[in-house]
Write a protein that holds these residues in place. Structure first.
Motif, short mmCIF file in Angstrom:
data_model
loop_
_atom_site.label_atom_id
_atom_site.label_comp_id
_atom_site.label_asym_id
_atom_site.label_seq_id
_atom_site.Cartn_x
_atom_site.Cartn_y
_atom_site.Cartn_z
N GLY A 20 41.51 32.65 -31.46
CA GLY A 20 42.97 31.92 -31.44
C GLY A 20 42.94 31.13 -30.31
N ARG A 21 42.14 30.82 -29.24
CA ARG A 21 42.17 29.97 -28.14
C ARG A 21 41.55 28.84 -28.60
N GLY A 22 42.52 27.66 -28.42
CA GLY A 22 42.08 26.22 -28.84
C GLY A 22 41.01 25.57 -28.12
N LEU A 23 40.27 24.74 -28.85
CA LEU A 23 39.32 23.50 -28.49
C LEU A 23 40.07 22.48 -27.79
N VAL A 24 39.53 22.03 -26.77
CA VAL A 24 39.77 20.82 -26.05
C VAL A 24 38.97 19.80 -26.68
N GLY A 25 39.42 18.68 -27.49
CA GLY A 25 38.42 17.86 -27.90
C GLY A 25 37.91 18.36 -29.28
N SER A 26 36.76 18.11 -29.50
CA SER A 26 35.84 18.36 -30.32
C SER A 26 34.58 18.94 -29.87
N LEU A 27 34.12 19.74 -30.87
CA LEU A 27 32.69 20.44 -30.70
C LEU A 27 31.56 19.49 -30.42
N PRO A 28 30.71 19.47 -29.37
CA PRO A 28 29.69 18.43 -28.98
C PRO A 28 28.60 18.62 -30.15
N TYR A 29 28.19 17.68 -30.41
CA TYR A 29 27.12 17.70 -31.56
C TYR A 29 25.61 18.02 -30.88
N PRO A 30 24.94 19.01 -31.48
CA PRO A 30 23.64 19.19 -30.89
C PRO A 30 22.71 18.11 -31.60
N GLU A 31 21.82 18.07 -30.73
CA GLU A 31 20.49 17.23 -31.16
C GLU A 31 19.56 17.67 -32.34
N TYR A 32 19.39 16.76 -33.28
CA TYR A 32 18.55 17.17 -34.12
C TYR A 32 16.93 16.78 -33.79
N ASP A 33 16.09 17.47 -34.21
CA ASP A 33 14.61 17.04 -34.11
C ASP A 33 13.94 16.44 -35.27
N ASN A 34 12.74 16.37 -35.47
CA ASN A 34 12.26 15.64 -36.72
C ASN A 34 11.57 16.61 -37.67
N SER A 35 11.88 17.97 -37.48
CA SER A 35 11.40 18.82 -38.40
C SER A 35 12.64 18.95 -39.65
N ASN A 36 12.12 19.77 -40.61
CA ASN A 36 12.81 19.79 -41.73
C ASN A 36 13.61 20.96 -41.70
N ASP A 37 13.81 21.72 -40.63
CA ASP A 37 14.59 22.92 -40.44
C ASP A 37 16.15 22.83 -40.64
N ALA A 38 16.67 23.87 -41.44
CA ALA A 38 18.14 23.72 -41.87
C ALA A 38 18.59 25.10 -41.69
N GLY A 39 20.03 24.92 -41.52
CA GLY A 39 20.70 26.40 -41.63
C GLY A 39 21.56 26.49 -40.47
N ILE A 40 22.01 27.42 -40.46
CA ILE A 40 23.10 28.02 -39.26
C ILE A 40 22.76 28.56 -38.35
N ILE A 41 23.17 28.11 -37.08
CA ILE A 41 22.83 28.78 -35.76
C ILE A 41 24.21 29.13 -35.15
#
Length: 155
Positions: free
Chosen positions: A69-90
Motif C-alpha cells: 500500500g505504500r505509494g510510488l514517487v513518480g513512475s517506475l523507471p524503465y529497464p533497458e532492452y537488449d537485442n534478444s527476442n526474450d520476452a516475459g515477466i521479471i
C-alpha cells in the motif's frame, strides 16, 4: 412544501449515488479472490496480486509493484532492452528503507515467467531500474519488502 421537495430531491440523489456506487459490484474484499488452478500464484484476475496477503493493487503498463500500500514517487523507471527476442515477466524482490529508497533489488524466479528471466542482461537491467525507483516515506523506522514486476515485450 418547499422543504418536502428538498427532502425528496436529496433522497433521489442518494438513491442514484447508491445505484452508481453498486453498479460494478460491492467493492473489493480484504481477502482478494484466489485462484485454484495448478499454475500461478497471483490474486485471480490481477497479475500483480499478492496471494499471501490478498493485495490486489498495482499499476499497469510495462510493470507494476506491490509494497503493502505504500505509494510510488513518480513512475517506475524503465529497464533497458537488449537485442534478444526474450520476452516475459521479471519479478524483482525489493527492500525499501523508511526514506523510500530501494536498498536491495534482486530478480526472483517466483513471479517471473517467459524467457526474459533466463537472460542475464534483462535481469540486470530490471534490477538496475528497480534500484532507481523511489517510494513514499514511511512513518515507521524499519525497512519494508515488496516486489516490482517488469513486463518485457519484444516487437
Amino acid at each position: 412544501e418547499k422543504k418536502d421537495k428538498t427532502i425528496q430531491e436529496n433522497k433521489k440523489d442518494e438513491r442514484i449515488a447508491n445505484q452508481v456506487k453498486n453498479a460494478f459490484g460491492k467493492g473489493v474484499s480484504n481477502d482478494g479472490s484466489r485462484g485454484d488452478s495448478d499454475e500461478g500464484s497471483s490474486t485471480q484476475g490481477n497479475p500483480f496480486g499478492n496471494s499471501s496477503t490478498g493485495e490486489i493493487t498495482g499499476v499497469g503498463g510495462y510493470g507494476g509493484y506491490n509494497l503493502g500500500g505504500r505509494g510510488l514517487v513518480g513512475s517506475l523507471p524503465y529497464p533497458e532492452y537488449d537485442n534478444s527476442n526474450d520476452a516475459g515477466i521479471i519479478a524483482i524482490s525489493i527492500t525499501v528503507d523508511p526514506q523510500g529508497k530501494v536498498i536491495s533489488a534482486i530478480a526472483t524466479v517466483n513471479g517471473s515467467k517467459g524467457t526474459a528471466f533466463s537472460n542475464p542482461k534483462l535481469r540486470a537491467s530490471a534490477e538496475a531500474a528497480a534500484r532507481k525507483s523511489r517510494f513514499e516515506r514511511s512513518t515507521g523506522s524499519s525497512n519494508q519488502t515488496g516486489v516490482i514486476i517488469y513486463i518485457f515485450k519484444q516487437n
